[in-house]
Design a protein around this motif. Structure first.
Motif, PDB file in Angstrom:
ATOM      1  N   VAL A 221       0.841  -1.205   0.000  1.00 23.17           N
ATOM      2  CA  VAL A 221       0.000   0.000   0.000  1.00 23.17           C
ATOM      3  C   VAL A 221       0.873   1.252   0.000  1.00 23.17           C
ATOM      4  N   ASN A 224       2.396   1.607  -3.539  1.00 27.09           N
ATOM      5  CA  ASN A 224       1.439   2.079  -4.539  1.00 27.09           C
ATOM      6  C   ASN A 224       1.089   3.545  -4.339  1.00 27.09           C
ATOM      7  N   ASN A 225       0.943   3.945  -3.080  1.00 33.15           N
ATOM      8  CA  ASN A 225       0.659   5.357  -2.806  1.00 33.15           C
ATOM      9  C   ASN A 225       1.811   6.251  -3.259  1.00 33.15           C
ATOM     10  N   LEU A 252      -7.487  11.362  -3.174  1.00 35.90           N
ATOM     11  CA  LEU A 252      -6.303  10.548  -3.416  1.00 35.90           C
ATOM     12  C   LEU A 252      -5.060  11.430  -3.524  1.00 35.90           C
ATOM     13  N   SER A 256      -1.764  11.055  -1.243  1.00 40.66           N
ATOM     14  CA  SER A 256      -0.479  10.718  -1.860  1.00 40.66           C
ATOM     15  C   SER A 256       0.628  11.681  -1.440  1.00 40.66           C
ATOM     16  N   THR A 308      -5.318   0.287  -4.031  1.00 42.48           N
ATOM     17  CA  THR A 308      -4.246   1.210  -4.404  1.00 42.48           C
ATOM     18  C   THR A 308      -3.569   0.797  -5.705  1.00 42.48           C
ATOM     19  N   ASN A 311      -5.803   2.130  -8.345  1.00 36.65           N
ATOM     20  CA  ASN A 311      -5.590   3.571  -8.531  1.00 36.65           C
ATOM     21  C   ASN A 311      -4.590   3.860  -9.650  1.00 36.65           C
ATOM     22  N   ARG A 565      -6.091   5.064   0.489  1.00 36.35           N
ATOM     23  CA  ARG A 565      -5.957   4.054   1.540  1.00 36.35           C
ATOM     24  C   ARG A 565      -4.637   4.267   2.283  1.00 36.35           C
ATOM     25  N   TYR A 567      -1.505   3.291   4.562  1.00 39.15           N
ATOM     26  CA  TYR A 567      -0.723   2.091   4.854  1.00 39.15           C
ATOM     27  C   TYR A 567      -0.793   1.772   6.340  1.00 39.15           C
TER      28      TYR A 567
END
Length: 702
Positions: A221, A224-225, A252, A256, A308, A311, A565, A567
């Motif tokens: 997570v 991906n973020n 988002l 991020s 994620t 996304n 989302r 982490y």
């Protein structure tokens, strides 16, 4: 008499390879790949290529058995069916419908799942039906549901040859899905496609990677973020265009900001520049195809990992077009079919939900039962079923084509639960297995090629695995066993079938107008081709290679959802007593708990025993040498294997295969699940097999 060749579908992973089975004198003597098949085009991997001995193995079940005076003894089918039906009825009358549960494998046919659902949900009135799909794909399903509004993989295998970037997360596809890996590797060579692999281990698959993101287990997570952070910061995202087909970009973007590559590097252990390079590769891609597997889904943050990852393809417009999109590959051959038929405790047939009043009404009307017969509360997940056995709320469990005594995590707790069942019925093709040894009743089932039914692969392709040979002894197809028990329980009217084709003819009607619409599919049509991609609403329809090409998603506003989302670290943490992280996974030579493959001499000889992969630094610290027997222990138990010292794993991590059971109650135990934890993702109820805190030491001589 010359060999007669019959078309069939592979019963192992969910890629859905076409096979040809050669029959001579009523026996299968050879299995080969089917040339021209859209999945594998003649390729065949180790498992089906060596499957012939499975049909004549000595441990095949050929007669029903009932436990009397502590021993399983052969009985007639009539006695076995009557006994199972009467005991189920007694338990229901005394403790209610919720005291009954079914757990199956994800290699059952679509028709078998339908009968299980109709019996337990529509007739008995319990939602306690589960399958091993819960163990491999529940998080993918929930990820799709929350992001695009439906558990429906939109891409297809034809996209492999058109992609310019492959993003592969959480699996060594080179050994677990060899036909897929061969196509990816060929596309890389021919089309100069790039490959990003996310995996805590170096593997055969990472060998073709342009970028290997060797992250710490469970940190996807954050990774991906951070990739989303770079994409947004460096101008790879057309925010106005994205907002047309996806909601949530503002939220988002805010989230991020908290995951610059510097922070992600601290969390994941990946070099900051490597994360940036991977993000730029994603941003520059014109057609990115994303694959993810159990390494993603075996986690307490599994659904968030899926969200994620989704996304990334939404931000970069990499979906619903040739070469691009998300494509989750299932671990077993009919895991998608299982979900679409309703083979989990929160689902109903035809991609419907237990908690949805309209869905319950539609199914009740179709089955001709009162709506209140369908309980509005989702049933127990498999781990909750075991909890129910411990508490006494679940009294009877019917296991079909599964081996939960070896496949479920925290084995001792599982065994204790199974031992408390008033009635444990196990329906399988072999005895003994870890689970049949505990059974009150064992029912001999026909296996692949000995019965007919349909499978649905990971690209929504439905295929017929027809009956080619007769089963041994008195073994019966699972469909027949199911309808015999149902009739003996008093549901003759609801179970009038005489063949799996009858069952399919009924089931497909309830898929009308759904994404899984099968009304254009018939057994006759499937016998004449290599499968049809769903939906296929009528007999003239060619099938549907890709979904949502109009950019309209089945959510309230027609848009997909970009989901921010946070982490969260894995629920179990390492400490001074248990300082290592255990990751479990597959081998090339075996499948799942080895019920079939350990009975194949060639495969058993190639991989006869379990091993523990250990980083050289850790091995040196513990004075462990290659080949030493080692003990792996957790707060739940201890298991053993032989040391394989390798730089494939990160320092502080160890790896064990999942395939070895057998001696689960003594000092020679080799089962990895004796030490795995049974903590689950709260959204998908899927256990976390990929992160268990353990200790490691060299075994001491007796």
């Amino acid at each position: 008499m010359p060999i007669q060749w019959h078309k069939t579908t592979c019963p192992y992973c969910g890629f859905g390879c076409g096979l040809m089975a050669g029959v001579e004198n009523g026996k299968i003597i050879e299995i080969k790949g089917m040339p021209g098949h859209p999945a594998n085009d003649g390729m065949i991997c180790t498992l089906p290529a060596n499957s012939v001995p499975v049909f004549c193995a000595e441990d095949r079940l050929t007669k029903p058995m009932i436990r009397r005076d502590g021993k399983l003894s052969p009985v007639s089918w009539e006695e076995a069916i009557t006994h199972v039906a009467s005991r189920f009825q007694e338990i229901i009358e005394t403790h209610g419908p919720g005291a009954i549960a079914i757990h199956s494998g994800a290699t059952c046919t679509t028709e078998e799942y339908y009968l299980m659902n109709k019996l337990i949900k529509g007739c008995i009135g319990s939602n306690n039906i589960e399958s091993s799909t819960r163990l491999c794909m529940a998080s993918s399903a929930m990820g799709f549901m929350s992001t695009i509004g439906a558990d429906a993989p939109p891409a297809c295998y034809a996209d492999i040859e058109q992609a310019d970037l492959f993003f592969i997360a959480g699996n060594n596809m080179a050994i677990s899905v060899p036909a897929l890996f061969a196509r990816v590797a060929r596309s890389k060579r021919k089309n100069d496609a790039k490959v990003i692999v996310v995996d805590p281990r170096r593997s055969e698959t990472t060998g073709i990677a342009d970028i290997h993101l060797q992250i710490r287990p469970g940190t996807d997570v954050a990774l991906n973020n951070s990739i989303a952070h770079v994409l947004l910061k460096e101008g790879y995202v057309n925010e106005e265009k994205v907002a047309e087909y996806a909601s949530g970009i503002k939220d988002l973007k805010e989230l991020s900001e908290e995951y610059p590559p510097s922070r992600a590097s601290e969390i994941t252990g990946c070099p900051e520049q490597l994360i940036i390079d991977a993000a730029r590769m994603v941003g520059r891609s014109k057609a990115m195809l994303i694959f993810w597997f159990q390494g993603y889904n075996h986690s307490t943050q599994a659904v968030f990992k899926n969200n994620t990852l989704h996304n990334l393809w939404l931000l970069t417009n990499n979906f619903c077009k040739p070469g691009a999109g998300p494509l989750s590959i299932t671990g077993e051959c009919n895991a998608l079919g299982c979900r679409w038929v309703g083979g989990l405790s929160h689902l109903l047939p035809g991609m419907r939900m237990v908690a949805n009043p309209q869905h319950r009404q539609e199914v009740a009307d179709f089955w001709g039962i009162p709506t209140e017969k369908l309980h509005p509360v989702p049933g127990r997940s498999i781990m909750d079923i075991v909890s129910g056995l411990h508490s006494g709320d679940v009294r009877a469990l019917w296991v079909i084509a599964a081996n939960p005594a070896a496949s479920l995590p925290n084995t001792k707790w599982i065994l204790d639960g199974l031992s408390k069942a008033e009635m444990l019925v196990v329906q399988d093709i072999f005895h003994p297995t870890e689970t049949t040894k505990l059974a009150d009743v064992v029912l001999p089932a026909a296996q692949w090629c000995e019965k007919a039914g349909t499978f649905i692969s990971s690209e929504r392709r439905i295929e017929l695995a027809d009956k080619i040979i007769d089963p041994p002894g008195e073994a019966k197809p699972d469909c027949e066993i199911l309808w015999l028990v149902a009739r003996a329980m008093g549901f003759e009217k609801e179970f009038p079938y005489s063949s799996p084709e009858d069952v399919f003819g009924e089931f497909k009607q309830i898929t009308s107008g759904r994404i899984c619409d099968m009304n254009g599919v018939t057994y006759e049509r499937l016998r004449g081709n290599t499968g049809i991609q769903l939906p296929c609403p009528d007999v003239n329809h060619p099938g549907t290679p890709r979904l949502f090409t109009d950019r309209y998603f089945p959510r309230a506003d027609g848009r997909a959802a970009l989901l921010p989302r946070e982490y969260l670290p894995p629920k179990e943490t390492i400490n001074e007593i248990y300082p290592f992280v255990l990751i479990t996974g597959r081998q090339q030579w075996h499948f799942n708990t080895g019920v079939r493959t350990k009975r194949i001499p060639y495969l058993h000889q190639r991989a006869p025993d379990n091993f523990v992969e250990i980083h050289p630094h850790d091995a040196a610290q513990l004075r462990i040498q290659n080949g030493d027997e080692v003990e792996v222990s957790s707060s739940r138990g201890t298991t053993k294997g032989f040391a394989q010292i390798s730089g494939r794993v990160l320092q502080g991590n160890i790896f064990m295969p999942i395939h070895y059971g057998g001696a689960i109650n003594n000092k020679d135990a080799r089962l990895a699940n004796l030490v795995t934890n049974n903590i689950c993702d709260i959204h998908s109820k899927q256990p976390e097999y990929k992160f268990s805190a353990v200790n490691l030491k060299k075994s001491q001589p007796c």
